[in-house]
Design an enzyme around this catalytic site. Structure first.
Site, short mmCIF file in Angstrom:
data_model
loop_
_atom_site.label_atom_id
_atom_site.label_comp_id
_atom_site.label_asym_id
_atom_site.label_seq_id
_atom_site.Cartn_x
_atom_site.Cartn_y
_atom_site.Cartn_z
N TYR A 146 -0.82 -2.88 3.61
CA TYR A 146 0.36 -3.38 3.02
C TYR A 146 1.22 -2.50 4.14
O TYR A 146 1.22 -1.06 3.82
CB TYR A 146 0.04 -3.59 1.37
CG TYR A 146 1.72 -4.03 0.48
CD1 TYR A 146 1.89 -5.15 0.95
CD2 TYR A 146 2.37 -2.98 -0.19
CE1 TYR A 146 3.35 -5.57 0.34
CE2 TYR A 146 3.13 -3.29 -0.71
CZ TYR A 146 3.92 -4.61 -0.69
OH TYR A 146 5.06 -4.70 -1.19
N ASP A 241 1.43 4.47 8.23
CA ASP A 241 1.96 4.18 7.14
C ASP A 241 1.06 5.02 5.60
O ASP A 241 0.28 4.14 5.32
CB ASP A 241 2.18 2.73 6.86
CG ASP A 241 2.91 2.89 5.26
OD1 ASP A 241 3.13 3.26 4.70
OD2 ASP A 241 2.67 1.53 4.68
N LYS A 269 5.62 6.52 -2.67
CA LYS A 269 4.77 7.37 -3.84
C LYS A 269 5.15 8.06 -3.95
O LYS A 269 6.02 9.41 -4.74
CB LYS A 269 3.40 6.69 -3.82
CG LYS A 269 3.64 4.89 -3.56
CD LYS A 269 2.59 4.28 -3.86
CE LYS A 269 3.04 2.41 -3.68
NZ LYS A 269 2.72 2.27 -2.75
C1 LIG Z 1 3.55 1.07 -1.83
C2 LIG Z 1 3.55 0.69 -0.16
C3 LIG Z 1 4.25 0.17 0.29
C4 LIG Z 1 5.55 -0.37 -0.21
O1 LIG Z 1 5.93 0.62 -1.08
P1 LIG Z 1 7.83 0.48 -2.16
O2 LIG Z 1 7.82 2.10 -2.88
O3 LIG Z 1 6.85 -0.50 -3.14
O4 LIG Z 1 8.90 -0.21 -1.64
C5 LIG Z 1 4.40 0.66 1.73
N1 LIG Z 1 2.96 1.03 2.48
C6 LIG Z 1 1.93 1.40 1.18
C7 LIG Z 1 1.11 1.71 2.45
C8 LIG Z 1 2.19 0.81 -0.08
O5 LIG Z 1 0.85 1.68 -0.58
#
Ligand SMILES: *Cc1c(COP(=O)(O)O)cnc(C)c1O
Length: 432
Positions: A146, A241, A269
């Site tokens: 994701y 990511d 995060k």
């Molecule tokens: C949570 C997440 C996102 C998106 O971040 P948001 O702050 O929710 O927009 C993108 N990449 C990864 C790996 C994530 O866990």
């Protein structure tokens, strides 16, 4: 299953009138497990308290950001002080520089970072930058990873290897999805075939080096290395990511843990300490292409917000001072030691998958899956009753079989023991 208390219940009914599905982000609605969510009144340390006064030991931790636990006193103090100096300037500030210096110092191979306000924005911007740097359009991603909800990342695999991706959400134009290709994780051969076919048109390969948004699909180092090598060979950029893994699984994230340096990295995060922050970084050679230096446009009214920067910086400093990575490893090992016999006794097939402070229950026979395709779809059914039985015992775990759990600095041995006890009882009472 016992529902939420009367106050949460009433709030949820009201919320459903004025907020789609009653929530501001879908997984909060409990659709995957049934029932209604509790509404949070406050939270402190490892404990989250709902509007009915019910306490839960929290292993969701806001889905990752709360690495220090809820309302860490030192962090709250920093945030309060920052707020008292103003909530936004629309001009640069010291904390933004110091946060960037810390990230550049900790993460391998990056010279510069740009701060944004969410993980979604970070990945979206990194991809625009990769396209701007390479002059190419195609993106390769992997199913089960994701990367936020930007249009070109809400894409599922098409039917054939080189066929274009298909929108995985209504509202995403086919034309956008067609620039993103999706392959299964853990398969070097498919990556090779893909690059042999269209490699010279690929701007970037984006991956969660520790995929943690569709179960915890731990990858072989050699698979990540393959991505490193092949992107280099074809002149595409490798984007890690690290929105979940960054600063969580090691000081230098998955890059440090696996010994692989990507071309661009995205964070979120943890670096906001619970405030809305994201960031992306890379070597100067790439980052210089961003506005105002370069031609790739990227901006944000609240980017580098002084309160968020102060919170992020304080979080990273506490992580370092407390050497959380060592602490998490021993706490995680303890969790594994306690849970393994509990899960082995269950009549359900169950095993714990863990990396550092991130854990996930695999509810199927055999080795835990390494690909999204390898997850048994019936596992989610088995998770439902288990979730409610564990929650009813005062332990908040993710309301979805596909979401991971997080340890925080606020967790103590007794919380880990309590969780494994709750599972032990739940498995005796319930679906086991
Ligand atoms: C949570 C997440 C996102 C998106 O971040 P948001 O702050 O929710 O927009 C993108 N990449 C990864 C790996 C994530 O866990």
């Amino acid at each position: 299953m016992s529902g939420p208390g009367a106050v949460s219940n009433e709030l949820f009914d009201r919320a459903c009138q004025v907020i789609p599905g009653g929530v501001n982000s879908p997984v909060r609605a409990y659709r995957a497990v049934g029932g209604k969510p509790f509404f949070v009144k406050n939270a402190k340390g490892a404990v989250i308290t709902d509007e009915d006064g019910q306490n839960y030991i929290d292993f969701v931790n806001s889905w990752g950001p709360l690495i220090l636990g809820h309302a860490h006193p030192e962090l709250i103090e920093v945030i309060q002080q920052a707020v008292s100096r103003g909530t936004s300037y629309g001009a640069p500030c010291r904390a933004g520089v110091e946060l960037a210096e810390t990230i550049v110092d900790w993460y391998p191979g990056i010279d510069q970072v740009r701060c944004v306000s969410s993980g979604t924005e970070a990945v979206m911007s990194a991809i625009r930058l990769a396209r701007g740097c390479t002059g190419r359009d195609l993106i390769l991603k992997f199913s089960g990873c994701y990367h936020g909800h930007a249009d070109h990342l809400l894409v599922a695999a098409g039917s054939g290897l080189i066929t274009f991706g298909e929108p995985s959400s209504a509202g995403v134009p086919e034309a956008f999805a067609s620039l993103t290709h999706v392959l299964p994780l853990d398969d070097e051969e498919k990556v090779e075939e893909f690059f042999a076919e269209v490699g010279d048109r690929v701007a970037a390969v984006v991956i969660e080096p520790m995929p943690a948004n569709n179960g915890l699909l731990l990858q072989r180092q050699s698979f990540l290395q393959k991505l490193r090598d092949i992107t280099q060979q074809y002149g595409a950029l490798l984007i890690f990511d690290e929105v979940i893994s960054g600063f969580r699984i090691a000081k230098g994230g998955a890059a440090e843990r696996f010994g692989i340096t990507p071309d661009l990295v995205t964070f979120g995060k943890v670096i906001g300490g619970g405030m809305p922050v994201g960031a992306f970084g890379g070597p100067r050679e790439h980052m210089k292409n961003l506005a105002p230096e370069g031609k790739v446009y990227q901006a944000g009214t609240l980017s580098g917000n002084p309160v968020a920067m102060a919170a992020g910086l304080a979080t990273l400093r506490i992580l370092e001072r407390e050497d959380v990575w060592t602490k998490f490893e021993s706490l995680g090992q303890h969790l594994e030691k306690l849970m393994t016999p509990v899960l082995a006794k269950a009549t359900l097939p169950l095993s714990l998958v863990r990396l550092g402070s991130v854990f996930w229950l695999s509810l199927q026979e055999g080795e835990p899956p390494r690909t999204a395709e390898g997850i048994d779809p019936s596992a989610a059914e088995r998770y439902r009753p288990l979730f409610h039985l564990v929650k009813d015992r005062g332990y908040s775990i993710a309301p979805s079989a596909y979401e991971v759990g997080f340890l925080s600095l606020a967790h103590e041995t007794k919380h880990i023991e309590g969780l494994s006890e709750a599972f032990s009882e739940a498995l005796q009472d319930g679906p086991g």
